[in-house]
Design a protein around this motif. Structure first.
Motif, PDB file in Angstrom:
ATOM      1  N   ILE A  28     -29.940 -19.908  11.302  1.00 53.19           N
ATOM      2  CA  ILE A  28     -28.738 -19.668  12.102  1.00 53.19           C
ATOM      3  C   ILE A  28     -28.080 -20.987  12.482  1.00 53.19           C
ATOM      4  N   GLY A  34     -27.679 -14.012  12.004  1.00 53.15           N
ATOM      5  CA  GLY A  34     -27.552 -13.735  13.424  1.00 53.15           C
ATOM      6  C   GLY A  34     -28.759 -12.937  13.885  1.00 53.15           C
ATOM      7  N   LYS A  45     -21.907 -18.649   9.196  1.00 56.22           N
ATOM      8  CA  LYS A  45     -22.403 -17.638  10.137  1.00 56.22           C
ATOM      9  C   LYS A  45     -22.919 -16.386   9.427  1.00 56.22           C
TER      10      LYS A  45
END
Length: 132
Positions: free
Chosen positions: A86, A95, A92
Motif C-alpha cells: 500500500i 487498500g 493506489k
C-alpha cells in the motif's frame, strides 16, 4: 491497453511523444512518467485497436515499447496482509477492507513492480506465473 515507452539517453530531448501523437492522430493518456537526462519511461494507455500503429511509430524513432498485458497477482497463501504494498503503490491498487484484509483493484495497476520488490513474503508478481 497500457504500454511502457522506454527512452534511451540520446532520445530524451526529442519531442517523440508529440511527434507520434501528431503523426498517428492517436490520443494517449499518460499513466506514469519518469524522464531525466539519462533516459526514462512513460506508461501510456491507448485504445486497444491503436496498439500496433502507435508501437510502430515509437519504434521507428528509436524508442522501445513493451505491452503491459499481465495483471498484478497475489498469492493468497503467502500474503499476510501487512500492507507494505500500500505504501509504495503510486496507483493506489491496494487498500484495506473493513476487516483489515488486503484488497486489490488490478485495473489501476501500471505494472511498475514497486509492490513486488517491497513485499516481504514475495506474495506479489507481475509476470503472470503466480496467477491462479
Amino acid at each position: 491497453m497500457k504500454l511502457k515507452i522506454s527512452f534511451p539517453e540520446e532520445r530524451v530531448k526529442s519531442p517523440i511523444l508529440s511527434e507520434v501523437i501528431i503523426k498517428t492522430g492517436i490520443l494517449v493518456s499518460i499513466v506514469s512518467s519518469h524522464v531525466d537526462s539519462k533516459g526514462g519511461e512513460i506508461i501510456i494507455e491507448v485504445i486497444d485497436k491503436s496498439y500496433e500503429a502507435i508501437k510502430d511509430e515509437f519504434e521507428s524513432r528509436g524508442v522501445a515499447v513493451q505491452l503491459l498485458d499481465t495483471l498484478i497477482c497475489r498469492d493468497e497463501k503467502e500474503c499476510v496482509d501487512c500492507g507494505a504494498c500500500i505504501s509504495v503503490c503510486p496507483s493506489k491498487v491496494f487498500g484495506y477492507a473493513e476487516d483489515w484484509s488486503l484488497t486489490m483493484d488490478t485495473q489501476k495497476c501500471i505494472r511498475c513492480g514497486l509492490c513486488v520488490g517491497m513485499c516481504p513474503h514475495q506474495a506479489l508478481s507481475i509476470d503472470g506465473t503466480d496467477c491462479e
